[in-house]
Write an enzyme that holds these catalytic residues in place. Structure first.
Site, PDB file in Angstrom:
ATOM      1  CD  GLU A   1      -3.011  -0.887  -0.002  1.00 30.00           C
ATOM      2  OE1 GLU A   1      -2.997   0.158  -0.662  1.00 30.00           O
ATOM      3  OE2 GLU A   1      -3.749  -1.850  -0.262  1.00 30.00           O
TER       4      GLU A   1
ATOM      5  CB  CYS B   1     -15.882   2.716 -12.970  1.00 31.31           C
ATOM      6  SG  CYS B   1     -16.883   4.205 -12.962  1.00 31.31           S
TER       7      CYS B   1
ATOM      8  CB  CYS C   1     -21.057   2.672 -19.581  1.00 31.38           C
ATOM      9  SG  CYS C   1     -20.186   3.964 -18.691  1.00 31.38           S
TER      10      CYS C   1
ATOM     11  CB  CYS D   1     -20.878  -1.320 -16.519  1.00 30.80           C
ATOM     12  SG  CYS D   1     -20.874  -1.058 -14.754  1.00 30.80           S
TER      13      CYS D   1
ATOM     14  CB  CYS E   1     -24.523   3.481 -13.083  1.00 32.61           C
ATOM     15  SG  CYS E   1     -23.313   4.804 -13.185  1.00 32.61           S
TER      16      CYS E   1
END
Ligand code: SF4
Length: 351
Positions: A34, A189, A196, A199, A205
């Site tokens: 991270e 995204c 889209c 998706c 959405c």
């Protein structure tokens, strides 16, 4: 509010990338990955992650290394305070917690270099705590799906996004939810031209159904960047050169650099030679300056550095040089941790 948690977790199990830190839940490894990924692209981060874990497989080995050695491993990644904070945190946990990582969000966030995002990631992935992460990818997905036009640059905006995420996060597998939504933002995204049509959550959405994809999330206000002028003096005396350890807290603390004269505007070589720092270093203007070898714009998040390197041969040193800089053999320069900018200059002259 439709909960997109389950479809995202299913999407993640089918589409996630094979990344080395996903093969483990060890908090040490999650922490290392991270921190590396905070300012680094995944592809570049993989090599560094392998190298880092090989050299420092646990808190103990990281805590006992010399900071110069760690900075050398980190070289090229930039934002060196990340490495210094990791070193500090590793030493702290070895001394205060028997070399064991903290296991909950409230303790993790007290550690140096660990903010809300990293504490949430470690607590959820390694310890199954329902602590949602909020990074740029998550921000984009939530803003579009739920039609949130607030910015995470303000506290109220962060709270709004956190409130939604706290409702969405799967309590059975919070780590999977966090990784799923981040991966979904990174692969599906995406900021420009998200896919889209294919998706799995397009029916719920907001941005897709209202035609507002390019308006959400709201654009962040650009931070005004400060411009600084760094004039580096690559001095050659016999087969030696001069370096110093940078102590300024602004950037590259503890890294090595050539003698540097920072100016408020761009100076020509003639103007620079009249500068008091120049005269202090050389005590004379009678020098063999090879040429203005390399100039480069180096863009950081809050500042732009305009760097100019001068390669200068001298036939005798000065007291100021001897007292204020370290003289090292030119051939040994590569054992010192240096900023990427200086590395690029060296690559340029050694071409
Ligand atoms: S429909 Fe488009 S904008 Fe909406 S979540 Fe899916 S990819 Fe993102």
């Amino acid at each position: 509010m439709t909960n997109i948690s389950q479809p995202l977790i299913e999407w993640y199990s089918r589409n996630k990338r094979d990344l080395p830190w996903r093969e483990t839940k060890k908090p040490y490894n999650i922490w290392v990955s991270e921190i590396i990924l905070q300012q680094t692209r995944v592809n570049q981060g993989i090599d560094y992650y392998y190298r880092f874990i090989k050299k420092y497989p646990d808190l103990k080995s990281l805590a006992s290394t010399h900071i110069d050695e760690l900075l050398k491993v980190w070289q090229g990644l930039g934002y060196y305070s990340r490495a210094r904070n990791m070193h500090h945190t590793a030493q702290y946990l070895v001394n205060k917690n028997k070399g064991v990582f903290y296991s909950n969000y409230d303790d993790l966030i007290k550690l140096k270099g660990i903010g809300d995002y990293t504490a949430s990631a470690i607590a959820s992935i390694s310890f199954n705590q329902a602590t949602p992460v909020l990074d740029g990818n998550v921000y984009r997905v939530i803003a579009r799906v739920y039609g949130i036009a607030e910015s995470t640059q303000v506290k109220s905006g962060i709270n709004k996004f956190k409130e939604i995420l706290n409702k969405l996060i799967a309590h059975k597998n919070p780590g999977d939810f966090n990784q799923a939504i981040m991966e979904f933002g990174a692969l599906q995204c995406v900021p420009k031209n998200p896919d889209c049509e294919n998706c799995i959550i397009k029916s719920v959405c907001f941005a897709y159904n209202k035609g507002l994809i390019s308006d959400l999330p709201v654009k962040k206000q650009k931070v005004k960047q400060k411009v600084r002028y760094f004039n580096y003096l690559h001095i050659i005396y016999n087969d030696n050169t001069f370096i110093e350890k940078r102590t300024e807290k602004d950037i590259w603390n503890s890294l090595y650099q050539f003698p540097l004269i920072e100016t408020k505007k761009e100076y020509s070589l003639i103007e620079l030679q009249k500068n008091k720092d120049w005269l202090q270093i050389f005590e004379t203007l009678n020098l063999n300056i090879e040429k203005e070898v390399f100039t480069k714009k180096h863009i950081l998040s809050h500042q732009v550095l305009v760097a100019c390197f001068y390669k200068i041969r001298i036939i005798q040193t000065t007291d100021f040089l001897i007292n204020n800089y370290q003289s090292i053999p030119l051939a040994k320069l590569d054992i010192y941790s240096i900023p990427r900018l200086i590395e690029e200059y060296l690559e340029h002259i050694n071409k």
